[in-house]
Design an enzyme around this catalytic site. Structure first.
Site, PDB file in Angstrom:
ATOM      1  N   CYS A   1       9.691   1.837   3.130  1.00 29.35           N
ATOM      2  CA  CYS A   1      10.442   0.639   3.704  1.00 29.35           C
ATOM      3  C   CYS A   1      11.787   1.343   3.756  1.00 29.35           C
ATOM      4  O   CYS A   1      12.495   0.572   4.524  1.00 29.35           O
ATOM      5  CB  CYS A   1      10.316  -0.389   2.506  1.00 29.35           C
ATOM      6  SG  CYS A   1      10.860   0.422   1.055  1.00 29.35           S
TER       7      CYS A   1
ATOM      8  N   SER B   1       5.200  -7.196   2.959  1.00 28.70           N
ATOM      9  CA  SER B   1       5.731  -7.571   4.378  1.00 28.70           C
ATOM     10  C   SER B   1       6.109  -8.752   4.381  1.00 28.70           C
ATOM     11  O   SER B   1       6.081  -9.654   3.288  1.00 28.70           O
ATOM     12  CB  SER B   1       4.458  -7.906   5.590  1.00 28.70           C
ATOM     13  OG  SER B   1       3.614  -8.738   4.829  1.00 28.70           O
TER      14      SER B   1
ATOM     15  N   PHE C   1       0.732  -0.975   0.015  1.00 31.12           N
ATOM     16  CA  PHE C   1       0.103  -0.027   0.089  1.00 31.12           C
ATOM     17  C   PHE C   1       0.822   1.434  -0.164  1.00 31.12           C
ATOM     18  O   PHE C   1       0.229   2.262  -0.344  1.00 31.12           O
ATOM     19  CB  PHE C   1      -1.086   0.204   1.168  1.00 31.12           C
ATOM     20  CG  PHE C   1      -0.222   0.389   2.526  1.00 31.12           C
ATOM     21  CD1 PHE C   1       0.036   1.785   2.978  1.00 31.12           C
ATOM     22  CD2 PHE C   1       0.306  -0.653   3.554  1.00 31.12           C
ATOM     23  CE1 PHE C   1       0.607   2.195   3.945  1.00 31.12           C
ATOM     24  CE2 PHE C   1       0.968  -0.162   4.499  1.00 31.12           C
ATOM     25  CZ  PHE C   1       1.117   1.227   4.901  1.00 31.12           C
TER      26      PHE C   1
ATOM     27  N   GLU D   1       9.655  -4.500  12.692  1.00 32.78           N
ATOM     28  CA  GLU D   1       9.217  -3.342  11.916  1.00 32.78           C
ATOM     29  C   GLU D   1       8.086  -2.500  12.457  1.00 32.78           C
ATOM     30  O   GLU D   1       7.021  -3.273  12.635  1.00 32.78           O
ATOM     31  CB  GLU D   1       8.693  -3.645  10.366  1.00 32.78           C
ATOM     32  CG  GLU D   1       8.780  -2.426   9.510  1.00 32.78           C
ATOM     33  CD  GLU D   1       8.503  -2.885   8.184  1.00 32.78           C
ATOM     34  OE1 GLU D   1       7.797  -4.028   8.059  1.00 32.78           O
ATOM     35  OE2 GLU D   1       9.054  -2.249   7.238  1.00 32.78           O
TER      36      GLU D   1
ATOM     37  N   LYS E   1      -1.446  -7.151  -9.683  1.00 38.28           N
ATOM     38  CA  LYS E   1      -2.525  -7.127  -8.601  1.00 38.28           C
ATOM     39  C   LYS E   1      -1.951  -6.077  -7.400  1.00 38.28           C
ATOM     40  O   LYS E   1      -1.161  -6.157  -6.616  1.00 38.28           O
ATOM     41  CB  LYS E   1      -2.238  -8.556  -7.718  1.00 38.28           C
ATOM     42  CG  LYS E   1      -3.516  -9.011  -6.962  1.00 38.28           C
ATOM     43  CD  LYS E   1      -3.834  -8.067  -6.020  1.00 38.28           C
ATOM     44  CE  LYS E   1      -3.234  -8.382  -4.718  1.00 38.28           C
ATOM     45  NZ  LYS E   1      -3.752  -7.173  -3.504  1.00 38.28           N
TER      46      LYS E   1
ATOM     47  N   GLU F   1      -4.821  -3.712  -2.183  1.00 34.03           N
ATOM     48  CA  GLU F   1      -6.595  -3.548  -1.987  1.00 34.03           C
ATOM     49  C   GLU F   1      -6.758  -2.258  -1.182  1.00 34.03           C
ATOM     50  O   GLU F   1      -7.734  -1.957  -1.473  1.00 34.03           O
ATOM     51  CB  GLU F   1      -7.110  -4.960  -1.400  1.00 34.03           C
ATOM     52  CG  GLU F   1      -6.613  -5.109   0.254  1.00 34.03           C
ATOM     53  CD  GLU F   1      -5.073  -5.902   0.126  1.00 34.03           C
ATOM     54  OE1 GLU F   1      -4.649  -5.984  -0.870  1.00 34.03           O
ATOM     55  OE2 GLU F   1      -4.975  -6.360   1.365  1.00 34.03           O
TER      56      GLU F   1
HETATM   57  P1  NAD Z   1       1.251  -6.917   2.852  1.00 38.29           P
HETATM   58  O1  NAD Z   1       2.373  -7.717   2.722  1.00 38.29           O
HETATM   59  O2  NAD Z   1       0.281  -6.605   4.062  1.00 38.29           O
HETATM   60  O3  NAD Z   1       0.537  -6.519   1.641  1.00 38.29           O
HETATM   61  C1  NAD Z   1       1.264  -6.699   0.022  1.00 38.29           C
HETATM   62  C2  NAD Z   1       0.643  -7.370  -0.649  1.00 38.29           C
HETATM   63  O4  NAD Z   1       0.433  -8.698  -0.177  1.00 38.29           O
HETATM   64  C3  NAD Z   1      -0.847  -6.815  -1.036  1.00 38.29           C
HETATM   65  O5  NAD Z   1      -0.947  -6.765  -2.323  1.00 38.29           O
HETATM   66  C4  NAD Z   1      -1.794  -7.979  -0.193  1.00 38.29           C
HETATM   67  O6  NAD Z   1      -3.157  -8.310  -1.026  1.00 38.29           O
HETATM   68  C5  NAD Z   1      -0.883  -9.147  -0.259  1.00 38.29           C
HETATM   69  N1  NAD Z   1      -1.084 -10.181   0.939  1.00 38.29           N
HETATM   70  C6  NAD Z   1      -0.827  -9.781   2.100  1.00 38.29           C
HETATM   71  N2  NAD Z   1      -1.074 -10.623   3.176  1.00 38.29           N
HETATM   72  C7  NAD Z   1      -1.102 -12.065   2.192  1.00 38.29           C
HETATM   73  C8  NAD Z   1      -1.369 -13.136   2.511  1.00 38.29           C
HETATM   74  N3  NAD Z   1      -1.263 -13.692   3.766  1.00 38.29           N
HETATM   75  N4  NAD Z   1      -1.290 -13.887   1.296  1.00 38.29           N
HETATM   76  C9  NAD Z   1      -1.162 -13.738  -0.061  1.00 38.29           C
HETATM   77  N5  NAD Z   1      -1.053 -12.413  -0.225  1.00 38.29           N
HETATM   78  C10 NAD Z   1      -0.991 -11.439   0.896  1.00 38.29           C
HETATM   79  O7  NAD Z   1       2.010  -5.505   2.820  1.00 38.29           O
HETATM   80  P2  NAD Z   1       1.797  -3.871   3.131  1.00 38.29           P
HETATM   81  O8  NAD Z   1       1.202  -3.882   4.521  1.00 38.29           O
HETATM   82  O9  NAD Z   1       0.871  -3.745   1.897  1.00 38.29           O
HETATM   83  O10 NAD Z   1       3.132  -2.948   2.974  1.00 38.29           O
HETATM   84  C11 NAD Z   1       3.859  -2.655   3.889  1.00 38.29           C
HETATM   85  C12 NAD Z   1       5.255  -3.552   3.994  1.00 38.29           C
HETATM   86  O11 NAD Z   1       5.796  -3.567   2.666  1.00 38.29           O
HETATM   87  C13 NAD Z   1       6.214  -3.168   5.162  1.00 38.29           C
HETATM   88  O12 NAD Z   1       6.725  -4.390   5.615  1.00 38.29           O
HETATM   89  C14 NAD Z   1       7.039  -2.692   3.892  1.00 38.29           C
HETATM   90  O13 NAD Z   1       8.527  -2.722   4.778  1.00 38.29           O
HETATM   91  C15 NAD Z   1       7.262  -3.313   2.727  1.00 38.29           C
HETATM   92  N6  NAD Z   1       7.980  -2.713   1.734  1.00 38.29           N
HETATM   93  C16 NAD Z   1       9.045  -3.267   1.371  1.00 38.29           C
HETATM   94  C17 NAD Z   1       9.799  -2.432   0.264  1.00 38.29           C
HETATM   95  C18 NAD Z   1      10.995  -2.864   0.032  1.00 38.29           C
HETATM   96  O14 NAD Z   1      11.302  -2.534  -1.206  1.00 38.29           O
HETATM   97  N7  NAD Z   1      11.659  -3.621   0.730  1.00 38.29           N
HETATM   98  C19 NAD Z   1       9.041  -1.377  -0.443  1.00 38.29           C
HETATM   99  C20 NAD Z   1       7.691  -1.058   0.223  1.00 38.29           C
HETATM  100  C21 NAD Z   1       7.185  -1.550   0.950  1.00 38.29           C
END
Ligand code: NAD
Length: 521
Positions: free
Chosen positions: A304, A249, A172, A406, A196, A199
């Protein structure tokens, strides 16, 4: 089922409250070149985190629609892979121009759905735009290798070829930049794509896709499907998808990494972080202070590469920085990102706010000192927003929950070390390895830090050392799984596979003798 095509303008991306528009619009999928409303009866609300207003409704795309998107991408691959790379690049040249034209619209959508300030939202788009610019040079980046006469009259050369259908799963926090890390390079390398979006803030992806279509991307080359876990699992399992790019994440990232690679796919998975700054006694105080405040609290700490922990090395006057940082933070304006003077906006959801507050409390309970507490901030005019003001905890130790995990919110942890060695070892104990910075005027200290720190992106007097697209985004340890990073040369390698050709063009007189031995030169 009859899925009806929407003109993209039917999807409102305005910041207007939904009550003024009637029922909130459904976010369309993009399948085979048409923006279509999902037939799914299940949807979730996309919520403005500053107001709790419902901006739009995101469908949980049906399996049938998902299959249609993959099938459209598979079909489009047949001709797109043979489209000259120069023609594919030209679409990117046009796309970067259109993104510049519509940057205000994109930024407003990001602020409405994600909450960051408008200025920061422009930065979100701009950092993605740079990857589109980089994709304009894909032909050069794909140049292969050639060795003439590897044996008598035989030459060998290598070619980088596209993989087929690739997919991207987004977080997000950067609704424009991260989709732009993914599909522009993938498609310019000759692949087709299924995206994708998060959401929580899908609007920017839809606008970018409209622009990509306007730029001349053929139908089916880029597709969008919305949803959550089920659609992600379908992506991991689908036999026609060859590669998955994930950012988000660790829980989701490691699940996706293992599930998709078990199906033989390439996966690049950028995950969570805990980025540290080490402040040496000789650091330039004013510049360091500004860097800590900007990198710790910008985007409400939801980057991040946010600097979330500072280690002050003996003699660097932590009390001075503590006081000054608290002073600077009190001058920061916390409000909706659309307010012109806002410095930081809300966090993404009520659940995120709860999680952040819990981690702050756990720090306090395990002995950290709360220098500044932003948990009960009141934001006039936005009483329902998920706001947390800048928060500072000092006396933090490496084993505290708030340091191990984090936080992803506007919280700066402070710690102290007697020497640079001790500070480096404090940082290296953390499982993440995204970024780390040192503030110093000593080249000797900087070089030692660069060599010994276990982070993939190192800053020397630079608080957020995110490489521009001609390098790659190189997190390591728990912050990355895979071996080919996002964008840059590694990104091109991720989206292509190597074919090595060995050719022989000479007149071969028949000797009548068949030699069964392994050929040698
Ligand atoms: P998130 O993991 O909750 O969601 C990311 C994506 O994964 C979404 O599209 C979501 O629908 C999907 N998803 C979530 N849980 C899932 C599951 N159990 N099974 C299948 N799909 C699933 O992450 P977020 O909260 O949207 O983003 C924040 C995280 O992203 C933080 O941890 C941040 O550090 C990380 N991030 C990392 C970078 C990088 O380059 N290292 C860059 C941006 C964000």
């Amino acid at each position: 089922p009859a899925i009806f095509a929407l003109r993209s303008s039917h999807f409102s991306t305005a910041a207007e409250p939904s009550s003024k528009q009637g029922s909130p619009p459904s976010v369309p999928n993009l399948i085979g070149g048409s923006f279509v409303k999902s037939q799914s009866s299940a949807s979730i609300d996309v919520i403005n985190p500053a107001t709790q207003e419902v901006v739009s409704q995101l469908p949980l795309t049906t399996n049938e629609e998902f299959k249609a998107a993959v099938s459209a991408a598979k079909q489009a691959f047949q001709s797109w892979r043979h489209t000259p790379v120069t023609a594919r690049q030209r679409v990117m040249f046009k796309l970067q121009e259109l993104i510049r034209r519509d940057i205000d619209k994109l930024a407003l959508n990001i602020t409405t759905e994600q909450g960051k300030t408008l200025k920061d939202a422009h930065g979100d788009v701009f950092r993605g735009l740079e990857v589109v610019e980089h994709a304009c040079g894909t032909a050069t980046l794909q140049i292969g290798e050639y060795v003439s006469n590897v044996s008598n009259g035989i030459d060998t050369y290598s070619i980088r070829e596209p993989l087929g259908v690739c997919a991207g799963i987004c977080p997000f926090n950067f609704p424009a930049m991260i989709p732009l890390w993914m599909f522009p390079l993938a498609v310019t390398c000759g692949n087709t794509f299924v995206l994708k979006p998060s959401e929580k803030d899908p609007g920017a992806s839809v606008i970018l896709a409209e622009l990509a279509m306007e730029a001349g991307l053929p139908d089916g080359v880029l597709n969008i499907v919305h949803g959550t876990n089920d659609i992600v699992n379908a992506i991991c399992d689908d036999e026609d998808i060859k590669a998955v790019s994930f950012v988000g994440s660790n829980t989701a990232g490691m699940h996706i990494y293992s599930r998709a690679s078990a199906k033989g796919k390439r996966v690049q998975s950028n995950m969570g972080a805990k980025n540290h700054a080490i402040v040496m006694p000789d650091a330039s105080a004013d510049a360091t202070l500004n860097a800590l405040v900007a990198a710790g609290f910008g985007a409400a700490g939801q980057r991040c590469m946010a600097l979330s922990t500072v280690v002050f090395v003996g003699g660097s006057k932590p009390w001075y920085y503590g006081e000054q940082t608290c002073g600077s933070c009190q001058a920061l304006k916390v409000s909706a990102g659309t307010e012109p003077d806002a410095d930081l906006g809300p966090v993404i959801s009520k659940q995120a706010k709860e999680r952040i507050c819990k981690l702050i409390q756990s720090g306090v309970e395990s002995g950290a000192r709360l220098l500044l507490d932003g948990r009960n901030i009141a934001v006039p005019g936005y009483e329902h927003g998920n706001f947390i003001g800048p928060t500072i905890l000092s006396n933090v130790t490496a084993d505290m929950e708030c340091h191990k995990e984090e936080i992803f919110g506007p919280v700066l942890l402070c710690s102290e070390a007697d020497s640079l060695e001790e500070a480096i070892s404090f940082v290296n104990r953390n499982k993440y390895g995204n970024g780390a910075s040192i503030f110093t005027t000593s080249g000797v200290a900087a070089r030692k830090f660069q060599t010994e720190i276990e982070a993939g992106q190192v800053g020397i007097n630079v608080p957020i050392p995110v490489p521009l697209p001609f390098f790659s985004f190189t997190g390591n340890k728990a912050s990355f799984a895979g071996d080919l990073n996002f964008y840059g040369k590694a990104g091109v390698n991720f989206f292509t596979q190597i074919k090595t050709v060995t050719q022989q063009w000479k007149n071969l007189p028949g000797s009548g003798v068949v030699n069964l031995a392994m050929p040698t030169s």
